[in-house]
Design a protein around this motif. Structure first.
Motif, mmCIF file in Angstrom:
data_model
loop_
_atom_site.group_PDB
_atom_site.id
_atom_site.type_symbol
_atom_site.label_atom_id
_atom_site.label_comp_id
_atom_site.label_asym_id
_atom_site.label_seq_id
_atom_site.Cartn_x
_atom_site.Cartn_y
_atom_site.Cartn_z
ATOM 1 N N SER A 134 0.820 -1.215 0.000
ATOM 2 C CA SER A 134 0.000 0.000 0.000
ATOM 3 C C SER A 134 0.849 1.258 0.000
ATOM 4 C CB SER A 134 -0.942 0.009 1.212
ATOM 5 O OG SER A 134 -0.198 0.148 2.423
ATOM 6 N N LYS A 135 2.122 1.136 0.342
ATOM 7 C CA LYS A 135 3.024 2.287 0.351
ATOM 8 C C LYS A 135 3.467 2.681 -1.060
ATOM 9 C CE LYS A 135 4.820 1.104 4.945
ATOM 10 N NZ LYS A 135 4.210 2.255 5.648
ATOM 11 N N LEU A 136 3.186 1.837 -2.031
ATOM 12 C CA LEU A 136 3.553 2.139 -3.411
ATOM 13 C C LEU A 136 2.565 3.120 -4.033
ATOM 14 C CD1 LEU A 136 4.317 -1.493 -4.603
ATOM 15 C CD2 LEU A 136 5.988 0.377 -4.608
ATOM 16 N N PRO A 137 3.014 3.916 -5.007
ATOM 17 C CA PRO A 137 2.037 4.688 -5.786
ATOM 18 C C PRO A 137 0.995 3.753 -6.401
ATOM 19 C CG PRO A 137 4.277 5.416 -6.269
ATOM 20 C CD PRO A 137 4.407 4.179 -5.426
ATOM 21 N N ASP A 138 -0.256 4.160 -6.382
ATOM 22 C CA ASP A 138 -1.342 3.287 -6.839
ATOM 23 C C ASP A 138 -1.123 2.783 -8.260
ATOM 24 O OD1 ASP A 138 -2.656 3.496 -4.453
ATOM 25 O OD2 ASP A 138 -4.086 5.010 -5.131
ATOM 26 N N THR A 139 -0.626 3.657 -9.136
ATOM 27 C CA THR A 139 -0.468 3.261 -10.532
ATOM 28 C C THR A 139 0.551 2.141 -10.692
ATOM 29 O OG1 THR A 139 1.091 5.105 -10.768
ATOM 30 C CG2 THR A 139 -1.183 5.461 -11.515
ATOM 31 N N LEU A 140 1.630 2.213 -9.918
ATOM 32 C CA LEU A 140 2.658 1.165 -10.002
ATOM 33 C C LEU A 140 2.171 -0.122 -9.354
ATOM 34 C CD1 LEU A 140 5.950 3.155 -9.245
ATOM 35 C CD2 LEU A 140 5.023 2.472 -11.472
ATOM 36 N N ARG A 141 1.472 0.017 -8.226
ATOM 37 C CA ARG A 141 0.962 -1.177 -7.540
ATOM 38 C C ARG A 141 -0.020 -1.933 -8.433
ATOM 39 N NH1 ARG A 141 -3.542 -1.443 -4.938
ATOM 40 N NH2 ARG A 141 -3.653 0.836 -4.670
ATOM 41 N N LYS A 142 -0.910 -1.201 -9.088
ATOM 42 C CA LYS A 142 -1.900 -1.850 -9.942
ATOM 43 C C LYS A 142 -1.250 -2.501 -11.170
ATOM 44 C CE LYS A 142 -5.664 1.163 -8.461
ATOM 45 N NZ LYS A 142 -6.543 2.311 -8.834
ATOM 46 N N ALA A 143 -0.181 -1.902 -11.651
ATOM 47 C CA ALA A 143 0.467 -2.437 -12.849
ATOM 48 C C ALA A 143 1.312 -3.670 -12.553
ATOM 49 C CB ALA A 143 1.344 -1.364 -13.498
ATOM 50 N N TRP A 144 1.983 -3.705 -11.389
ATOM 51 C CA TRP A 144 3.031 -4.710 -11.193
ATOM 52 C C TRP A 144 2.842 -5.610 -9.976
ATOM 53 C CZ3 TRP A 144 5.098 -4.992 -15.632
ATOM 54 C CH2 TRP A 144 5.287 -3.853 -16.407
ATOM 55 N N CYS A 145 1.729 -5.497 -9.277
ATOM 56 C CA CYS A 145 1.435 -6.389 -8.154
ATOM 57 C C CYS A 145 0.215 -7.238 -8.514
ATOM 58 C CB CYS A 145 1.169 -5.595 -6.877
ATOM 59 S SG CYS A 145 2.594 -4.658 -6.283
ATOM 60 N N ASP A 146 0.392 -8.532 -8.569
ATOM 61 C CA ASP A 146 -0.688 -9.445 -8.956
ATOM 62 C C ASP A 146 -1.371 -10.003 -7.704
ATOM 63 O OD1 ASP A 146 0.022 -9.092 -11.614
ATOM 64 O OD2 ASP A 146 1.397 -10.802 -11.601
ATOM 65 N N PRO A 147 -2.646 -9.696 -7.497
ATOM 66 C CA PRO A 147 -3.350 -10.185 -6.300
ATOM 67 C C PRO A 147 -3.396 -11.707 -6.253
ATOM 68 C CG PRO A 147 -4.592 -8.453 -7.401
ATOM 69 C CD PRO A 147 -3.504 -8.850 -8.343
ATOM 70 N N ILE A 148 -3.326 -12.254 -5.034
ATOM 71 C CA ILE A 148 -3.491 -13.688 -4.830
ATOM 72 C C ILE A 148 -4.965 -13.936 -4.511
ATOM 73 C CG2 ILE A 148 -2.857 -15.674 -3.396
ATOM 74 C CD1 ILE A 148 -0.162 -14.305 -2.920
ATOM 75 N N GLY A 178 -8.438 -14.805 -3.145
ATOM 76 C CA GLY A 178 -8.944 -15.383 -1.912
ATOM 77 C C GLY A 178 -8.074 -15.195 -0.692
ATOM 78 N N ASP A 179 -6.963 -14.484 -0.810
ATOM 79 C CA ASP A 179 -6.084 -14.305 0.341
ATOM 80 C C ASP A 179 -6.664 -13.253 1.288
ATOM 81 O OD1 ASP A 179 -2.986 -14.837 1.213
ATOM 82 O OD2 ASP A 179 -3.663 -12.823 1.757
ATOM 83 N N PRO A 180 -6.834 -13.596 2.587
ATOM 84 C CA PRO A 180 -7.481 -12.660 3.517
ATOM 85 C C PRO A 180 -6.645 -11.424 3.812
ATOM 86 C CG PRO A 180 -6.656 -14.591 4.681
ATOM 87 C CD PRO A 180 -6.521 -14.887 3.224
ATOM 88 N N THR A 181 -5.342 -11.469 3.587
ATOM 89 C CA THR A 181 -4.481 -10.308 3.837
ATOM 90 C C THR A 181 -4.270 -9.484 2.572
ATOM 91 O OG1 THR A 181 -2.429 -11.544 3.416
ATOM 92 C CG2 THR A 181 -3.280 -11.551 5.662
ATOM 93 N N ASN A 182 -4.998 -9.827 1.515
ATOM 94 C CA ASN A 182 -4.840 -9.134 0.226
ATOM 95 C C ASN A 182 -3.411 -9.213 -0.298
ATOM 96 O OD1 ASN A 182 -7.599 -8.208 0.161
ATOM 97 N ND2 ASN A 182 -7.023 -6.674 1.704
ATOM 98 N N SER A 183 -2.795 -10.356 -0.082
ATOM 99 C CA SER A 183 -1.414 -10.530 -0.509
ATOM 100 C C SER A 183 -1.286 -10.482 -2.024
ATOM 101 C CB SER A 183 -0.860 -11.860 0.011
ATOM 102 O OG SER A 183 -0.732 -11.837 1.408
ATOM 103 N N VAL A 184 -0.077 -10.121 -2.462
ATOM 104 C CA VAL A 184 0.209 -10.030 -3.887
ATOM 105 C C VAL A 184 1.548 -10.691 -4.170
ATOM 106 C CG1 VAL A 184 -1.031 -7.829 -4.059
ATOM 107 C CG2 VAL A 184 1.462 -7.834 -3.738
ATOM 108 N N THR A 185 1.749 -11.030 -5.423
ATOM 109 C CA THR A 185 3.074 -11.403 -5.894
ATOM 110 C C THR A 185 3.525 -10.351 -6.900
ATOM 111 O OG1 THR A 185 2.111 -12.793 -7.632
ATOM 112 C CG2 THR A 185 2.733 -13.877 -5.567
#
Length: 296
Positions: free
Chosen positions: A184-198, A200-207
């Motif tokens: 969440s500390k990343l700029p939203d645009t970069l997070r949305k582009a390069w973080c892939d949600p897992i 069903g993960d309850p912690t909203n984890s990403v790879t």
């Protein structure tokens, strides 16, 4: 990135290994070992922190005292590595010291992209990369907000190294999986582009997206030992690592970094760190804790 002793709860005692079996002479040996192996200075204030980290290793070894265990450590490389790994933790987070990434994006990135796309090899090194937040942030800024354009940039001639002393940190960086609060500390645009949600993960984890991780070589490396490469780098990040070293070690490391940079390349260090010694002649300040390699 940052290597330090972790902070146990006040008064913590490790079951099965009494603090009475931990002597001043044991701490002196531990401090000498971590200084020789990792350059880290342990003051007497860190005595019980060292106990809390190493007592589980003593217990697992089946030995009764720290002195017996340290005798084993003296002659066994594998145990020595476990001690160093136990004494270092890796505090870092995404987009830490954002002015560094802003400078990289605005000043350094355009030339790196142009050169890598023309097949001129570009080399980037995150030294003391901890669990990967720094290098993954840096690569997001390099590839940019537009994923299609980022994929094209990723096909350029890029060689990216992320190294750390602690094997558990290297493994975490290579796994490239983080909970939602961390990214969440990343700029939203970069997070949305390069973080892939897992899903069903309850912690909203990403790879971290494969386009980024496949660019990076994750390696265990002790900065105080010989470096297994000769090629020069365009960019080196080494932030909040040198704060744990004495002045001669800092000066020597700065000189080695300066010599490992191409003329015109950039060194980024931590907010409380400064360049010193002979290496300072080869570096000019170009921003807050940002230095550029000059002729010399």
């Amino acid at each position: 990135m940052e290597q330090a002793l972790s902070r146990p709860a006040d008064g913590s005692v490790v079951p099965g290994i009494s603090p009475q079996l931990y002597k001043e002479a044991d701490f002196a040996r531990i401090a000498a070992l971590v200084k020789a192996e990792a350059g880290i200075i342990l003051s007497s204030k860190k005595k019980m922190l060292a106990y809390s980290r190493l007592a589980p290793l003593v217990r697992e070894s089946g030995l009764q005292t720290f002195t017996e265990y340290l005798n084993v450590v003296d002659r066994d490389v594998a145990h020595r590595k476990r001690v160093i790994a136990a004494l270092t933790t890796n505090h870092t987070y995404f987009n830490r010291e954002p002015h560094h990434f802003e400078h990289f994006s605005d000043v350094v990135r355009p030339d790196l992209i142009a050169r890598s796309q023309s097949k001129d090899k570009v080399r980037i090194w995150s030294a003391g990369s901890s669990s990967g937040e720094e290098i993954h942030t840096l690569m997001m800024f390099l590839l940019g907000e537009d994923k299609a354009k980022g994929k094209a940039i990723a096909r350029g001639n890029l060689l990216v190294l992320a190294s750390d002393l602690a094997p558990h940190a290297v493994n975490a960086a290579q796994a490239a999986t983080y909970d939602g609060a961390a990214v969440s500390k990343l700029p939203d645009t970069l997070r949305k582009a390069w973080c892939d949600p897992i899903p069903g993960d309850p912690t909203n984890s990403v790879t971290i997206a494969r386009e980024i991780t496949q660019l990076i070589r994750y390696r265990q490396l002790n900065l105080l030992r010989a470096w297994p490469f000769d090629a020069l780098f365009d960019v080196i990040f080494c932030r909040n690592v040198m704060i744990y070293f004495d002045e001669p070690t800092k000066a020597e490391l700065v000189l080695r970094f300066a010599r490992q940079l191409k003329v015109g390349g950039y060194l980024y260090i931590g907010h409380s760190e400064r360049v010193s010694g002979e290496g300072a002649r080869l570096l000019k300040p170009v921003g807050a804790t940002i230095y550029q390699r000059i002729e010399g």
